[in-house]
Design an enzyme around this catalytic site. Sequence first.
Site, PDB file in Angstrom:
ATOM      1  N   GLU A   1     -37.438  69.539 -24.557  1.00  0.00           N
ATOM      2  CA  GLU A   1     -36.974  68.374 -25.315  1.00  0.00           C
ATOM      3  C   GLU A   1     -35.470  68.471 -25.539  1.00  0.00           C
ATOM      4  O   GLU A   1     -34.897  69.575 -25.563  1.00  0.00           O
ATOM      5  CB  GLU A   1     -37.716  68.361 -26.667  1.00  0.00           C
ATOM      6  CG  GLU A   1     -37.310  67.217 -27.579  1.00  0.00           C
ATOM      7  CD  GLU A   1     -38.261  67.012 -28.762  1.00  0.00           C
ATOM      8  OE1 GLU A   1     -39.098  67.900 -29.023  1.00  0.00           O
ATOM      9  OE2 GLU A   1     -38.166  65.962 -29.415  1.00  0.00           O
TER      10      GLU A   1
ATOM     11  N   GLU B   1     -48.453  70.002 -26.733  1.00  0.00           N
ATOM     12  CA  GLU B   1     -47.542  70.730 -27.625  1.00  0.00           C
ATOM     13  C   GLU B   1     -48.362  71.755 -28.367  1.00  0.00           C
ATOM     14  O   GLU B   1     -49.276  71.398 -29.132  1.00  0.00           O
ATOM     15  CB  GLU B   1     -46.847  69.794 -28.618  1.00  0.00           C
ATOM     16  CG  GLU B   1     -45.723  69.001 -28.011  1.00  0.00           C
ATOM     17  CD  GLU B   1     -44.883  68.247 -29.041  1.00  0.00           C
ATOM     18  OE1 GLU B   1     -44.729  68.743 -30.173  1.00  0.00           O
ATOM     19  OE2 GLU B   1     -44.403  67.163 -28.679  1.00  0.00           O
TER      20      GLU B   1
ATOM     21  N   TYR C   1     -49.747  73.230 -33.559  1.00  0.00           N
ATOM     22  CA  TYR C   1     -48.900  74.429 -33.649  1.00  0.00           C
ATOM     23  C   TYR C   1     -49.575  75.466 -34.534  1.00  0.00           C
ATOM     24  O   TYR C   1     -50.337  75.118 -35.446  1.00  0.00           O
ATOM     25  CB  TYR C   1     -47.540  74.066 -34.243  1.00  0.00           C
ATOM     26  CG  TYR C   1     -46.669  73.294 -33.273  1.00  0.00           C
ATOM     27  CD1 TYR C   1     -45.932  73.968 -32.318  1.00  0.00           C
ATOM     28  CD2 TYR C   1     -46.610  71.904 -33.303  1.00  0.00           C
ATOM     29  CE1 TYR C   1     -45.123  73.273 -31.412  1.00  0.00           C
ATOM     30  CE2 TYR C   1     -45.814  71.205 -32.409  1.00  0.00           C
ATOM     31  CZ  TYR C   1     -45.073  71.900 -31.461  1.00  0.00           C
ATOM     32  OH  TYR C   1     -44.292  71.216 -30.568  1.00  0.00           O
TER      33      TYR C   1
ATOM     34  N   GLN D   1     -41.439  75.497 -26.990  1.00  0.00           N
ATOM     35  CA  GLN D   1     -40.842  74.770 -25.874  1.00  0.00           C
ATOM     36  C   GLN D   1     -40.234  75.774 -24.896  1.00  0.00           C
ATOM     37  O   GLN D   1     -39.970  76.903 -25.275  1.00  0.00           O
ATOM     38  CB  GLN D   1     -39.786  73.811 -26.373  1.00  0.00           C
ATOM     39  CG  GLN D   1     -40.320  72.744 -27.317  1.00  0.00           C
ATOM     40  CD  GLN D   1     -39.309  71.636 -27.589  1.00  0.00           C
ATOM     41  OE1 GLN D   1     -38.230  71.583 -27.011  1.00  0.00           O
ATOM     42  NE2 GLN D   1     -39.672  70.731 -28.501  1.00  0.00           N
TER      43      GLN D   1
ATOM     44  N   ASN E   1     -45.231  59.570 -28.091  1.00  0.00           N
ATOM     45  CA  ASN E   1     -45.381  60.933 -28.625  1.00  0.00           C
ATOM     46  C   ASN E   1     -45.634  60.854 -30.128  1.00  0.00           C
ATOM     47  O   ASN E   1     -44.888  60.189 -30.862  1.00  0.00           O
ATOM     48  CB  ASN E   1     -44.095  61.732 -28.389  1.00  0.00           C
ATOM     49  CG  ASN E   1     -44.110  63.075 -29.125  1.00  0.00           C
ATOM     50  OD1 ASN E   1     -44.763  64.020 -28.683  1.00  0.00           O
ATOM     51  ND2 ASN E   1     -43.414  63.160 -30.251  1.00  0.00           N
ATOM     52  N   GLU E   2     -46.668  61.510 -30.576  1.00  0.00           N
ATOM     53  CA  GLU E   2     -46.984  61.558 -32.008  1.00  0.00           C
ATOM     54  C   GLU E   2     -46.713  60.199 -32.669  1.00  0.00           C
ATOM     55  O   GLU E   2     -45.978  60.092 -33.648  1.00  0.00           O
ATOM     56  CB  GLU E   2     -46.203  62.685 -32.700  1.00  0.00           C
ATOM     57  CG  GLU E   2     -46.571  64.055 -32.147  1.00  0.00           C
ATOM     58  CD  GLU E   2     -46.087  65.247 -32.973  1.00  0.00           C
ATOM     59  OE1 GLU E   2     -45.369  65.052 -33.959  1.00  0.00           O
ATOM     60  OE2 GLU E   2     -46.452  66.378 -32.606  1.00  0.00           O
TER      61      GLU E   2
HETATM   62  O1  AHR Z   1     -41.669  70.511 -30.614  1.00  0.00           O
HETATM   63  C1  AHR Z   1     -40.978  70.047 -31.714  1.00  0.00           C
HETATM   64  C2  AHR Z   1     -41.556  68.745 -32.251  1.00  0.00           C
HETATM   65  O2  AHR Z   1     -42.839  68.967 -32.735  1.00  0.00           O
HETATM   66  C3  AHR Z   1     -41.732  67.626 -31.265  1.00  0.00           C
HETATM   67  O3  AHR Z   1     -40.565  66.910 -31.052  1.00  0.00           O
HETATM   68  C4  AHR Z   1     -42.769  66.767 -31.935  1.00  0.00           C
HETATM   69  O4  AHR Z   1     -43.536  66.051 -31.017  1.00  0.00           O
HETATM   70  C5  AHR Z   1     -43.579  67.764 -32.723  1.00  0.00           C
HETATM   71  O5  AHR Z   1     -43.787  67.351 -34.028  1.00  0.00           O
END
Ligand code: AHR
Length: 524
Positions: A48, A328, A273, A377, A193-194
């Site tokens: 990103e 992600e 995450y 990432q 995205n999200e």
């Molecule tokens: O990876 C960092 C961020 O985490 C991304 O931009 C977003 O999609 C997520 O919340």
Amino acid sequence: MRALRVVVALIVMAFAAPIMAAQKVELSIDASKPGAKIDRNLFGQFAEHLGHGIYDGIWVGSDSTIPNTRGIRNDVVAALKAIHVPNVRWPGGCFADGYHWRDGIGPQRVVRLNPDWGGVIEPSTFGTHEFMDFIDQIGSEAYVSVNLGSGSPQEAADWLEYMTAAQATTLEKERATNGHPAPYKVALLGLGNESWDCGGNMTPDYYLDRMKSFSHFVRNYNPAQMEKDQMLKIAVGPGGSEQRWTDWTETVMKAYQQHTWSWDINGLSLHSYTVGDWVNKSSSVDFGETEYAKVLELTLEMDGLISKHSAIMDKYDPQKKVALVVDEWGGWYAPLPGSNPGFLVQQNSMRDAVLAALNLNIFARHADRVRGANIAQMINVLQAVILTDHEKMVLTPTYYVYKMYVPFQDSTFVPVTFDAGSYKHGDFTLPRVDAMAAKSKDGKLWVEITNVDPHQAAEVELNLTGINAKSASGETLTAPKVDSVNTFEIPNTVVPKPISARTQGGKLILQLEPKSVTVVSVEQ
Ligand code: AHR
């Protein structure tokens, strides 16, 4: 003096003995019962426009003193080629839903701010052509996320025509004028995205309406992608296990079940995450066993999360046409002291290697539904495989896990049964070991075993059915401590070393060190 040394040695051995006592684990693998294909896209990366993920991490510019090819750093390209990156998701993340592709093409780039990530200048120097050049240099494929948040279906449709048209349209000619007459291949397309958060804070129904429109109008015109290698469209999916997320999956999948010719999706994303407390995140360095156990216990929740959303998908798509794409995931820790908090800079330790292996194994066990995943990432951000600092580059423990897992790309899952036992620390109880096996395209059997226990070695006996195994050898990754890291100054603290099984009574036995990730191939 000699007597004293002997006494000291005996005392040391007495204390060392319990640490080294190996836990016996029997692994039964039936190579005659192949399961789902482990899609190579499970090993995807995510890059990103965030911190030094792109600028410095990939792009240094052609006038840089750092060796580069058309502005893209050569050291990074060589490292990524070695792990066979199947696809790279770009340009975001949250950044994607504010990105306007025209800013990043042609001789005059539009300079903007990056409000999502530190409010820094975004020079747009790294745009479509630079991304595609990078993809080409590392031998990967493009996963492009279009702007569904602040952009229009027409803007995204134009971008796709610009990238993929082969006929002489105005946009095709503009691409040729900008240096690339041949159409680009876009393997995967992210439809936002999200969108439930930074992508526009939409309700599931509102997202669905917009997504259908993008799905219809944003077309890939590359003639090479008409029959085979068709572009896969990935809709925004859930970000957790609570009801708002199951509602989201229900809404999109229910609509999918009734979809008409005019729109379609091939995947639903899942973002998750490993982060305990979003306000007080744990440190990526100098942590102890409690943080090790806590983070790994948390990361294992990925399995339940996938099962939950897969069950909803099964209701509306029993044939599993729509892939679940975990695009992600990874460990998210506190920013390193002194770094810009908006740049999400963290170190990467032996704990992250174990975390990566556990998640990749979970994805593999769900390979019939999970057919894509992108660790967040790729470079310098969150659980990165590479860290750079100007001319310096270091490969992280997570990088080596990806390297060791290359044989699993496009392999066929083979069931493994074992009694994992348990590793206990304080309030935490985790499976002591994890394992996964698969047959690679050339028919070879590969076995991965993670020893989660940071104290006890594991003695693994491989019981193989359907294969006449003679030996097993490969690589193992371990480190002196759970928080051992590779630094620019000392880059080789956590690197794989060779390992082979010994034969005993016709059996193959592997001796695995505490906190280790091991991949071996079995020779017949
Ligand atoms: O990876 C960092 C961020 O985490 C991304 O931009 C977003 O999609 C997520 O919340």
